[in-house]
Motif scaffolding. Sequence first.
Motif, PDB file in Angstrom:
ATOM      1  N   GLY A 246     -39.663  32.635  17.927  1.00 52.12           N
ATOM      2  CA  GLY A 246     -38.829  33.443  18.806  1.00 52.12           C
ATOM      3  C   GLY A 246     -38.459  32.776  20.113  1.00 52.12           C
ATOM      4  N   HIS A 247     -38.971  31.556  20.356  1.00 50.51           N
ATOM      5  CA  HIS A 247     -38.696  30.859  21.626  1.00 50.51           C
ATOM      6  C   HIS A 247     -37.769  29.658  21.444  1.00 50.51           C
ATOM      7  CE1 HIS A 247     -41.633  33.157  23.928  1.00 50.51           C
ATOM      8  NE2 HIS A 247     -42.498  32.992  22.946  1.00 50.51           N
ATOM      9  N   ILE A 248     -37.289  29.420  20.222  1.00 52.01           N
ATOM     10  CA  ILE A 248     -36.547  28.192  19.938  1.00 52.01           C
ATOM     11  C   ILE A 248     -35.080  28.502  19.684  1.00 52.01           C
ATOM     12  CG2 ILE A 248     -36.360  26.196  18.411  1.00 52.01           C
ATOM     13  CD1 ILE A 248     -39.342  26.674  17.711  1.00 52.01           C
ATOM     14  N   ASP A 249     -34.218  27.836  20.453  1.00 54.24           N
ATOM     15  CA  ASP A 249     -32.777  27.883  20.223  1.00 54.24           C
ATOM     16  C   ASP A 249     -32.394  26.572  19.536  1.00 54.24           C
ATOM     17  OD1 ASP A 249     -30.043  27.883  20.251  1.00 54.24           O
ATOM     18  OD2 ASP A 249     -29.825  28.069  22.424  1.00 54.24           O
ATOM     19  N   ALA A 250     -32.257  26.617  18.219  1.00 55.75           N
ATOM     20  CA  ALA A 250     -32.024  25.402  17.439  1.00 55.75           C
ATOM     21  C   ALA A 250     -30.553  25.172  17.119  1.00 55.75           C
ATOM     22  CB  ALA A 250     -32.829  25.469  16.142  1.00 55.75           C
ATOM     23  N   ALA A 251     -29.670  25.948  17.735  1.00 58.55           N
ATOM     24  CA  ALA A 251     -28.254  25.882  17.354  1.00 58.55           C
ATOM     25  C   ALA A 251     -27.627  24.535  17.660  1.00 58.55           C
ATOM     26  CB  ALA A 251     -27.480  26.998  18.061  1.00 58.55           C
ATOM     27  N   HIS A 252     -27.960  23.961  18.826  1.00 52.14           N
ATOM     28  CA  HIS A 252     -27.278  22.738  19.253  1.00 52.14           C
ATOM     29  C   HIS A 252     -28.270  21.783  19.929  1.00 52.14           C
ATOM     30  CE1 HIS A 252     -23.388  24.406  18.258  1.00 52.14           C
ATOM     31  NE2 HIS A 252     -23.668  25.489  18.955  1.00 52.14           N
ATOM     32  N   PRO A 253     -29.024  21.005  19.138  1.00 51.03           N
ATOM     33  CA  PRO A 253     -29.958  20.049  19.734  1.00 51.03           C
ATOM     34  C   PRO A 253     -29.213  18.912  20.431  1.00 51.03           C
ATOM     35  CG  PRO A 253     -29.819  19.711  17.375  1.00 51.03           C
ATOM     36  CD  PRO A 253     -29.038  20.955  17.672  1.00 51.03           C
ATOM     37  N   GLY A 293     -17.504   5.545  16.982  1.00 49.49           N
ATOM     38  CA  GLY A 293     -17.503   6.313  18.211  1.00 49.49           C
ATOM     39  C   GLY A 293     -18.226   7.639  18.035  1.00 49.49           C
ATOM     40  N   LEU A 294     -18.296   8.393  19.120  1.00 49.67           N
ATOM     41  CA  LEU A 294     -18.951   9.697  19.110  1.00 49.67           C
ATOM     42  C   LEU A 294     -17.928  10.756  19.492  1.00 49.67           C
ATOM     43  CD1 LEU A 294     -21.813  10.880  18.648  1.00 49.67           C
ATOM     44  CD2 LEU A 294     -22.153  10.753  21.108  1.00 49.67           C
ATOM     45  N   ASP A 295     -17.875  11.832  18.721  1.00 49.88           N
ATOM     46  CA  ASP A 295     -16.914  12.894  19.027  1.00 49.88           C
ATOM     47  C   ASP A 295     -17.573  14.048  19.779  1.00 49.88           C
ATOM     48  OD1 ASP A 295     -18.458  13.990  17.045  1.00 49.88           O
ATOM     49  OD2 ASP A 295     -16.797  14.437  15.677  1.00 49.88           O
ATOM     50  N   ARG A 296     -18.793  13.832  20.253  1.00 50.57           N
ATOM     51  CA  ARG A 296     -19.502  14.794  21.091  1.00 50.57           C
ATOM     52  C   ARG A 296     -19.700  14.214  22.483  1.00 50.57           C
ATOM     53  NH1 ARG A 296     -22.138  16.574  16.522  1.00 50.57           N
ATOM     54  NH2 ARG A 296     -21.527  14.587  15.592  1.00 50.57           N
ATOM     55  N   PRO A 297     -20.057  15.040  23.459  1.00 51.60           N
ATOM     56  CA  PRO A 297     -20.273  14.520  24.818  1.00 51.60           C
ATOM     57  C   PRO A 297     -21.354  13.441  24.837  1.00 51.60           C
ATOM     58  CG  PRO A 297     -20.087  16.899  24.876  1.00 51.60           C
ATOM     59  CD  PRO A 297     -20.139  16.520  23.425  1.00 51.60           C
ATOM     60  N   MET A 298     -21.150  12.467  25.726  1.00 53.85           N
ATOM     61  CA  MET A 298     -22.045  11.319  25.800  1.00 53.85           C
ATOM     62  C   MET A 298     -22.198  10.906  27.261  1.00 53.85           C
ATOM     63  SD  MET A 298     -21.477   7.576  23.972  1.00 53.85           S
ATOM     64  CE  MET A 298     -19.758   7.446  24.528  1.00 53.85           C
ATOM     65  N   HIS A 390     -24.757  21.304  31.097  1.00 54.95           N
ATOM     66  CA  HIS A 390     -23.315  21.389  30.873  1.00 54.95           C
ATOM     67  C   HIS A 390     -22.971  21.378  29.381  1.00 54.95           C
ATOM     68  CE1 HIS A 390     -19.066  21.011  31.718  1.00 54.95           C
ATOM     69  NE2 HIS A 390     -19.000  19.893  31.000  1.00 54.95           N
ATOM     70  N   THR A 391     -23.585  20.485  28.619  1.00 49.41           N
ATOM     71  CA  THR A 391     -23.191  20.308  27.220  1.00 49.41           C
ATOM     72  C   THR A 391     -23.879  21.289  26.279  1.00 49.41           C
ATOM     73  OG1 THR A 391     -24.889  18.601  26.937  1.00 49.41           O
ATOM     74  CG2 THR A 391     -22.684  17.867  27.549  1.00 49.41           C
ATOM     75  N   VAL A 392     -25.115  21.641  26.568  1.00 48.96           N
ATOM     76  CA  VAL A 392     -25.856  22.552  25.686  1.00 48.96           C
ATOM     77  C   VAL A 392     -25.639  24.003  26.094  1.00 48.96           C
ATOM     78  CG1 VAL A 392     -28.138  23.187  24.829  1.00 48.96           C
ATOM     79  CG2 VAL A 392     -27.598  20.782  25.235  1.00 48.96           C
ATOM     80  N   ARG A 393     -25.647  24.260  27.402  1.00 49.67           N
ATOM     81  CA  ARG A 393     -25.554  25.642  27.887  1.00 49.67           C
ATOM     82  C   ARG A 393     -24.180  26.003  28.440  1.00 49.67           C
ATOM     83  NH1 ARG A 393     -31.450  24.896  30.428  1.00 49.67           N
ATOM     84  NH2 ARG A 393     -32.654  26.084  28.900  1.00 49.67           N
ATOM     85  N   SER A 394     -23.261  25.044  28.443  1.00 53.73           N
ATOM     86  CA  SER A 394     -21.878  25.271  28.901  1.00 53.73           C
ATOM     87  C   SER A 394     -21.816  25.750  30.353  1.00 53.73           C
ATOM     88  CB  SER A 394     -21.175  26.290  27.986  1.00 53.73           C
ATOM     89  OG  SER A 394     -21.147  25.825  26.660  1.00 53.73           O
ATOM     90  N   LEU A 395     -22.720  25.243  31.173  1.00 52.96           N
ATOM     91  CA  LEU A 395     -22.718  25.590  32.587  1.00 52.96           C
ATOM     92  C   LEU A 395     -21.865  24.606  33.371  1.00 52.96           C
ATOM     93  CD1 LEU A 395     -26.522  26.379  33.082  1.00 52.96           C
ATOM     94  CD2 LEU A 395     -24.652  28.000  32.738  1.00 52.96           C
ATOM     95  N   PRO A 396     -21.137  25.053  34.390  1.00 53.12           N
ATOM     96  CA  PRO A 396     -20.405  24.108  35.246  1.00 53.12           C
ATOM     97  C   PRO A 396     -21.390  23.241  36.017  1.00 53.12           C
ATOM     98  CG  PRO A 396     -20.365  26.315  36.195  1.00 53.12           C
ATOM     99  CD  PRO A 396     -20.985  26.459  34.843  1.00 53.12           C
ATOM    100  N   GLU A 397     -21.100  21.958  36.126  1.00 59.82           N
ATOM    101  CA  GLU A 397     -22.014  21.049  36.808  1.00 59.82           C
ATOM    102  C   GLU A 397     -21.266  20.196  37.819  1.00 59.82           C
ATOM    103  OE1 GLU A 397     -24.941  20.228  37.510  1.00 59.82           O
ATOM    104  OE2 GLU A 397     -25.913  21.782  36.334  1.00 59.82           O
TER     105      GLU A 397
END
Length: 417
Positions: A246-253, A293-298, A390-397
């Motif tokens: 119940g404590h693990i958010d495994a959606a986007h490691p 290349g990588l199509d995710r944030p880096m 920013h990348t996992v929680r979509s917070l402005p940084e």
Amino acid sequence: MSERHPATRQRPRWRRILRRVLAVTLAVLSAVVLAAGAYVGYAAIRHTRPVTLPAPTGAYPVGRTTFDWTDPTRTDPLAPRPGTPRELSVWLWYPAAPSGARRAAYLPGAWNGLHFGSLPGLGETSFDAVRVHAYDDAPVAAGRFPIVVLLPGLGFAAPQYTALAENLASHGYLVAGVTPTYTANLTVLHGRAVHSTTAGNPPALNVANLHIGAAAQAGDRLVAIWAADARFAAGRVAGLGQRFAGHIDAAHPAYIGHSFGGVASLEACRLDARCAGAVNLDGTQFGPVVRTGLDRPMMIVASAGSCVTGVCRATDAVSRADVATARTLLTASTGATWCYELAGSRHFNFSDYASYYLAAPLRRFLGLGPIDGGLGLRVTGVYLAAFLDHTVRSLPEPLLSGASAPYSRMHAVHCKN
């Protein structure tokens, strides 16, 4: 009276000169012995003097536990005995609830063999004197927390990055530190020390140019194994039960690593469709991710003068090859990219070695820059947390957008056109 022979008259003069030379030589030797004795005494004091790793900057206390996991789907190609399943030691740092749990030891038991050269002499701080901030097997804090996989540099072990791991855990992440078996100089499985093999730490990777011939082939092969290790660890953490249920958010490691571990983190993210982003701390690039290349944030963080961002003064064949490889990766990547250089740092300033005492010869051998070690780790930790928020929680940084730049040591590098 007869005169003395000229040679007879010269003899006393040469004896005086010889006595003076001997006296000066003895004085110099005495000074050297005294200086060496004083340095040994100083080293002995520093060896036992307590050192506390940089304090985490997040809101949560930090818990720590360890696992020995076997991947039944893979036969270990690095093991000395064919057919051995791949086994890994994984340290987990996590947000903890306040409790009466015991403060963790830095490197307990057989992990003490991680001393430089495996000899716990006077050359560095005793591991018993290193103070960490995590608590052994503390209860997990309320909430759900994303998974971050941490990979070490070539030959290193995950717990040698405790400062960075504790800081991320204090910001609300489950940090799984993976020590790649048979590549690390030492890992511990079921209480037993396991050392590297030639297959796991191939000599070709120690040559001057890492992008040609056997070195490139060895690097590409090893990156694939480490990336599989990282993805396996992310999956096992996602399935943890008992106190973690119940404590693990495994959606986007997310995947982060130093040196070779940084490169493997990029490759792990490329292969994991759920990956939120990856960080490479000063790692020369290898593997298919360089070409695709990588199509995710880096995020790429370089030590001072390093060419891993593709921006440096390339003055020799090695640095020119590093630039070409980095630019190939950056050109092929379509995800958001941030590049930085940590002023005053060198390659090993991203590890715990930056925090504790090392005798001068060891410091020069390892490559530690003039930046205050604790400061360098704190600044790196702040930027890692900003990237993940920013990348996992979509917070402005504001750190990543450039709207805020409170740390003069971290320089933004324009690595993409």
